[in-house]
Structure formats: C-alpha cells, structure tokens
Design an enzyme around this catalytic site. Structure first.
Site, PDB file in Angstrom:
ATOM      1  N   ASN A 120       0.864  -1.176   0.000  1.00 25.81           N
ATOM      2  CA  ASN A 120       0.000   0.000   0.000  1.00 25.81           C
ATOM      3  C   ASN A 120       0.906   1.232   0.000  1.00 25.81           C
ATOM      4  OD1 ASN A 120      -1.858   2.001   0.376  1.00 25.81           O
ATOM      5  ND2 ASN A 120      -2.676   1.199   2.303  1.00 25.81           N
ATOM      6  N   LYS A 141       3.547   0.775   2.889  1.00 19.72           N
ATOM      7  CA  LYS A 141       3.259  -0.321   3.836  1.00 19.72           C
ATOM      8  C   LYS A 141       3.371  -1.640   3.093  1.00 19.72           C
ATOM      9  CE  LYS A 141      -0.124   2.056   6.661  1.00 19.72           C
ATOM     10  NZ  LYS A 141      -1.460   2.520   6.443  1.00 19.72           N
ATOM     11  N   ARG A 170      -2.388  -1.983  -3.667  1.00 21.94           N
ATOM     12  CA  ARG A 170      -3.677  -1.356  -3.370  1.00 21.94           C
ATOM     13  C   ARG A 170      -3.803  -0.055  -4.171  1.00 21.94           C
ATOM     14  NH1 ARG A 170      -5.240   2.802   1.214  1.00 21.94           N
ATOM     15  NH2 ARG A 170      -7.464   2.836   0.821  1.00 21.94           N
ATOM     16  N   HIS A 221     -13.169   1.681   0.321  1.00 20.77           N
ATOM     17  CA  HIS A 221     -13.107   0.537   1.257  1.00 20.77           C
ATOM     18  C   HIS A 221     -13.694  -0.734   0.636  1.00 20.77           C
ATOM     19  CE1 HIS A 221     -13.397   3.545   4.872  1.00 20.77           C
ATOM     20  NE2 HIS A 221     -12.131   3.312   4.576  1.00 20.77           N
ATOM     21  N   HIS A 252     -17.762  -0.443   7.930  1.00 15.83           N
ATOM     22  CA  HIS A 252     -16.302  -0.277   8.108  1.00 15.83           C
ATOM     23  C   HIS A 252     -16.122   1.074   8.798  1.00 15.83           C
ATOM     24  CE1 HIS A 252     -11.992  -0.521   6.581  1.00 15.83           C
ATOM     25  NE2 HIS A 252     -12.098   0.706   7.040  1.00 15.83           N
ATOM     26  N   GLY A 290     -13.738   3.196  10.828  1.00 12.95           N
ATOM     27  CA  GLY A 290     -12.434   3.565  11.373  1.00 12.95           C
ATOM     28  C   GLY A 290     -12.347   5.078  11.348  1.00 12.95           C
ATOM     29  N   GLY A 296     -11.506   6.717   8.695  1.00 13.15           N
ATOM     30  CA  GLY A 296     -12.366   6.821   7.520  1.00 13.15           C
ATOM     31  C   GLY A 296     -13.469   5.790   7.740  1.00 13.15           C
ATOM     32  N   ARG A 326     -13.571  13.992   8.561  1.00 15.80           N
ATOM     33  CA  ARG A 326     -14.340  14.376   7.373  1.00 15.80           C
ATOM     34  C   ARG A 326     -15.811  14.592   7.719  1.00 15.80           C
ATOM     35  NH1 ARG A 326     -12.218   9.240   4.401  1.00 15.80           N
ATOM     36  NH2 ARG A 326     -10.014   9.754   4.181  1.00 15.80           N
ATOM     37  N   ARG A 376     -10.927   7.254  20.988  1.00 12.88           N
ATOM     38  CA  ARG A 376     -10.501   7.012  22.378  1.00 12.88           C
ATOM     39  C   ARG A 376     -10.384   8.331  23.150  1.00 12.88           C
ATOM     40  NH1 ARG A 376      -5.915   3.046  20.207  1.00 12.88           N
ATOM     41  NH2 ARG A 376      -6.046   4.634  18.597  1.00 12.88           N
ATOM     42  N   GLY A 383     -11.146   0.124  12.920  1.00 10.75           N
ATOM     43  CA  GLY A 383     -10.708   0.613  14.232  1.00 10.75           C
ATOM     44  C   GLY A 383     -11.812   0.762  15.266  1.00 10.75           C
ATOM     45  N   GLY A 428     -15.221   0.069  14.786  1.00 12.29           N
ATOM     46  CA  GLY A 428     -16.157  -1.055  14.719  1.00 12.29           C
ATOM     47  C   GLY A 428     -15.646  -2.284  15.461  1.00 12.29           C
ATOM     48  N   GLU A 457      -7.832  -6.294   4.555  1.00 14.13           N
ATOM     49  CA  GLU A 457      -7.717  -5.913   3.149  1.00 14.13           C
ATOM     50  C   GLU A 457      -6.452  -6.480   2.513  1.00 14.13           C
ATOM     51  OE1 GLU A 457      -8.420  -2.259   5.066  1.00 14.13           O
ATOM     52  OE2 GLU A 457      -9.452  -1.435   3.314  1.00 14.13           O
TER      53      GLU A 457
HETATM   54  P1  ADP Z   1      -8.047   4.286   9.258  1.00 14.44           P
HETATM   55  O1  ADP Z   1      -7.594   2.931   8.743  1.00 14.44           O
HETATM   56  O2  ADP Z   1      -9.191   4.864   8.524  1.00 14.44           O
HETATM   57  O3  ADP Z   1      -6.945   5.251   9.521  1.00 14.44           O
HETATM   58  P2  ADP Z   1      -8.635   2.775  11.702  1.00 14.44           P
HETATM   59  O4  ADP Z   1      -9.460   1.663  11.158  1.00 14.44           O
HETATM   60  O5  ADP Z   1      -7.259   2.493  12.133  1.00 14.44           O
HETATM   61  O6  ADP Z   1      -8.668   4.020  10.720  1.00 14.44           O
HETATM   62  O7  ADP Z   1      -9.460   3.394  12.936  1.00 14.44           O
HETATM   63  C1  ADP Z   1      -9.005   4.444  13.699  1.00 14.44           C
HETATM   64  C2  ADP Z   1     -10.040   4.689  14.804  1.00 14.44           C
HETATM   65  O8  ADP Z   1     -10.215   3.484  15.533  1.00 14.44           O
HETATM   66  C3  ADP Z   1      -9.673   5.767  15.803  1.00 14.44           C
HETATM   67  O9  ADP Z   1     -10.789   6.594  16.046  1.00 14.44           O
HETATM   68  C4  ADP Z   1      -9.335   4.995  17.057  1.00 14.44           C
HETATM   69  O10 ADP Z   1      -9.776   5.656  18.186  1.00 14.44           O
HETATM   70  C5  ADP Z   1     -10.099   3.711  16.900  1.00 14.44           C
HETATM   71  N1  ADP Z   1      -9.333   2.614  17.490  1.00 14.44           N
HETATM   72  C6  ADP Z   1      -8.296   1.976  16.974  1.00 14.44           C
HETATM   73  N2  ADP Z   1      -7.797   1.037  17.820  1.00 14.44           N
HETATM   74  C7  ADP Z   1      -8.551   1.100  18.892  1.00 14.44           C
HETATM   75  C8  ADP Z   1      -8.553   0.398  20.140  1.00 14.44           C
HETATM   76  N3  ADP Z   1      -7.661  -0.571  20.398  1.00 14.44           N
HETATM   77  N4  ADP Z   1      -9.500   0.742  21.035  1.00 14.44           N
HETATM   78  C9  ADP Z   1     -10.411   1.702  20.767  1.00 14.44           C
HETATM   79  N5  ADP Z   1     -10.450   2.385  19.603  1.00 14.44           N
HETATM   80  C10 ADP Z   1      -9.539   2.099  18.683  1.00 14.44           C
END
Ligand code: ADP
Length: 398
Positions: free
Chosen positions: A8, A15, A89, A178, A205, A207, A209, A238, A282, A328, A330, A383
């Site tokens: 990626n 990555k 990717r 995604h 999905h 996270g 995003g 966003r 968090r 993240g 979810g 992915e």
């Molecule tokens: P992206 O791939 O879009 O950058 P991620 O799927 O990594 O995003 O998700 C990031 C989000 O997930 C953040 O808001 C973070 O707070 C949450 N997150 C990631 N890991 C944890 C965890 N272990 N506990 C709670 N929330 C988490």
C-alpha cells in the site's frame, strides 16, 4: 509454497505485508514512513520482534531497496526472486475496474488517467508500483482497487442528481471506497448466514475513515462514500454528506477559498471538528468521561449518522440478515456498537448481547441475542489478505 507481498503505497509511506501462500500465513509486515525526508522511519515486524530505524529515505525506490535489504539480512528470504507476486492497493479504479487486474501498461495508463479523481492516492500508488517494477521487473504485479467491489451498483444508485451531461462527460458519480474491506467482510459474514437464500448484509467499516455498504447476494448495491471518501457518514476528520450550500455559505462567511474550505471539510471536520478535542474515538471517550459536552455531541452525531445509513440500507435491501462491524472503531468500540444497536432496536428489532459485546476488541464474534431480528457480528477486516490472494491467483493463472 510461494511468497506474495501486499503493498500500500502512499505519498510519503509504503506499507507492506509478506505472506506465505496458499496458507495465507503472514511472514512479516512493515512500513516506510516520512519518505522524502532525511529522518524517515523504516519499520519491520518479524518473528514477534519489531524494529524501527530512522534513516534517510528520499524516494520510494530507496524504500524498496531498504525493504529488500531487510528481508535478506534478517534471513526472511534468500533473494527477492522468491516473491512470486505483488498486489498493489489502488484507491481509485473509476469506471474501468470491477475486479483486480494484472498491472500491465494499459492498467498503468488507466490508473494515471484517474489521477484527477484521487490526486494524492493514485499518483502515489503509481510511484510505489514503479519502484517495485524497477527492482523486480518480471514479478507478477496485480492492481487491487478500493472501488472495484462497488461497481455492481445500478445507475440509479451511483448517479448524482446533477445534469446528466456532467455525469457522463466528467465521470462524476459515486465510486465508493473501502471496497476490498467490504468484499472481505461480506464473504466472511456468509458463515453466519447458512441456509439464507439471498443474504442481505449491511457492512459497517468504521475507522478514522468510515463507510457503510449494502450487499445483496454478495454484490454491492449501495455504499455511503461518494465521488471520493469525503462522502457518506461523518468520520474522524471528514464531514460526510453535506448540503452543498454549506460550501458556498461558509466561503462567503469566512472569506476562505473553496480549496481552503474543502481541506477543512476533509481534515478539520467530523469528530475532530465538532468535539474540538480529537479525531480519535478514544480521546473523545476520555473527554466524555470528564463531562465534555462537545465530545458528547460529536459522539451522538456520529452514532446517529451511522444509524441513518443502516436504516436507509435496511429499506434498500428489503430487510437485512446481518450487520457487520469492522475497522478501528467497529472492532474496538463496544460502547459505539451498543449505542448503534440500541438506537436500531425499536425499529429494526436488533438486540445486542452485552455479555458478548462488552470488552470485545479486535476479535471476531457474534454479538446479538438469539431473538435479534438481525444478526450482528464483529469481524476484523483484512484488506491485505484480499490483495495478496488476488495477486496469488494471477500468479497461479500465469
Ligand atoms: P483508518 O484505517 O481509517 O486510519 P482505523 O481503522 O485504524 O482508521 O481506525 C481508527 C479509529 O479506531 C480511531 O478513532 C481509534 O480511536 C479507533 N481505534 C483503533 N484502535 C482502537 C482500540 N484498540 N480501542 C479503541 N479504539 C480504537
């Protein structure tokens, strides 16, 4: 046994994850960050050990050289020729790609032609591809698109109600994103739906995003992200969907240009913009625990928008058999999942089982009660695995 790499490439990062196929065992993974800088970072994880070095990495070619050196010096491989296929990717495949394809000259040209639709991403993916190509000219290279899974949407779902001429002339339409994740989740989700004739899945999905997709019989029928990943539900930074007037009005109010406001909608809005605390769920949770009202508001708005899309897709699919939470938030947010499911309970009969949901982080599990009208599961997305599998399939077919 064969080694396959999933790559990626971003504008300043690269990555990678190396797999042993067909077992899909992860051999090692890592990341080059801050490419273009004297103090870039090269990190690799192998055999349970992680290393991070601060080194000059002025371009992606150097990152690939460092990767090759690391793989060989750590004894992970004897020579780069052991890698039989690389999956790259690609964020934007436009209307051209409904599945992964060999990364030949035609693919390269089409990805280049799509740069206006995803300027930062597609350009960076090409730079990454070319860096590997220089090092391994004969390896089977495959392009795997974030948009491909969504190409099954019908015209009435992917078109915007703008003058039709613009949709056609400028390919201005919903492409979603995604897709590789939603495709993986929908496949994995099927094991919870044995005996269901026409499975209807709502895949979330969520996270930094975030996107939601409606899937019927394994095919995407609707997805929340639009022309770009800015559309759909509210996200970490966003806005998600907005009345387009907001752009005009705020430009007038603030004196900022359209481009400046566009950056604000992309990078300073969403959870961060509303809470004025952080884009990270968090941090928002910690602020809520301290009674921060804006953090509470951001959280409530976020949950509301997720539920709005789930409701919309419930109707679009004529019901739903499975809701999947991933990415993240979810995967790691039991409170978030509980709030969403509670809001869905009165209308959709979704019943979450706290004994299964509470404390569940990063693991697959069914979290609904047996009498829930829709099953709810958490499935960690993967992915890179799909990227490696698609690349491996092309290698086998050679
Ligand atoms: P992206 O791939 O879009 O950058 P991620 O799927 O990594 O995003 O998700 C990031 C989000 O997930 C953040 O808001 C973070 O707070 C949450 N997150 C990631 N890991 C944890 C965890 N272990 N506990 C709670 N929330 C988490």
């Amino acid at each position: 046994m064969a080694k396959v790499m999933a790559v990626n490439a971003g504008s300043s990062s690269l990555k990678f994850k190396l797999y042993e196929m067909p077992e899909a065992k992860v051999i090692c993974s890592g990341n080059a960050e801050r490419i273009g800088h004297e103090d870039a970072i090269f990190g690799i994880k192998y055999n349970g050990e992680s290393s991070k070095d601060i080194v000059p990495i002025l371009d992606h070619e150097r990152a690939v050289e460092l990767l090759a050196d690391a793989l060989i010096s750590k004894g992970i491989i004897k020579s780069m020729d052991e890698i039989v296929a690389i999956g790259h990717r690609i964020v934007q495949g436009g209307k051209y790609f409904s599945k992964s394809v060999l990364f030949d000259k035609k693919t390269e040209d089409l990805i280049e032609s799509l740069i206006p639709l995803a300027p930062l991403h597609n350009r960076a993916h090409l730079v990454g591809f070319r860096a590997f190509k220089k090092y391994l000219p004969d390896v089977t290279s495959v392009a795997v698109f974030d948009t491909a899974f969504h190409q099954t949407m019908e015209e009435q779902d992917y078109l915007f109600p703008i003058p039709y001429e613009y949709s056609v002339k400028y390919d201005c339409r919903r492409y979603g994103a995604h897709g590789t994740s939603h495709q993986y989740l929908s496949r994995e989700g099927l094991k919870y739906l044995e005996g269901v004739e026409h499975p209807r899945i709502i895949s979330c999905h969520i996270g930094s995003g975030a996107s939601i997709t409606a899937i019927k019989d394994g095919k995407c029928v609707a997805t929340s992200m639009g022309l770009s990943p800015l559309g759909g539900i509210m996200m970490g930074t966003r806005t998600g969907d907005l009345d387009p007037t907001v752009m005009n009005y705020l430009c007038q109010c603030t004196g900022k240009s359209v481009e400046e406001m566009f950056q604000i909608f992309n990078k300073k809005s969403g959870l961060l913009g509303v809470s004025e605390v952080s884009n990270d769920s968090r941090d928002i949770a910690a602020a809520i625990a301290q009674g921060n009202k804006l953090a509470m508001l951001a959280d409530t708005m976020f949950v509301r928008r997720v539920c709005d899309f789930i409701g919309q897709y419930f109707v679009r699919l004529g019901g739903a058999d499975l809701i999947i939470f991933s990415a993240g938030i979810g995967e790691n947010g039991p409170d978030f999942r509980e709030k969403v499911c509670k809001e869905l309970e009165p209308s959709l009969g979704v019943k979450i089982d706290p004994s299964k949901n509470d404390g569940l982080r990063g693991k697959e599990a069914l979290i609904s009660k047996p009498d829930s009208k829709i099953k709810v599961v958490v499935i960690p997305t993967d992915e890179e695995l799909v990227i490696a599998q698609d690349a491996y399939s092309y290698y086998l077919a050679k």
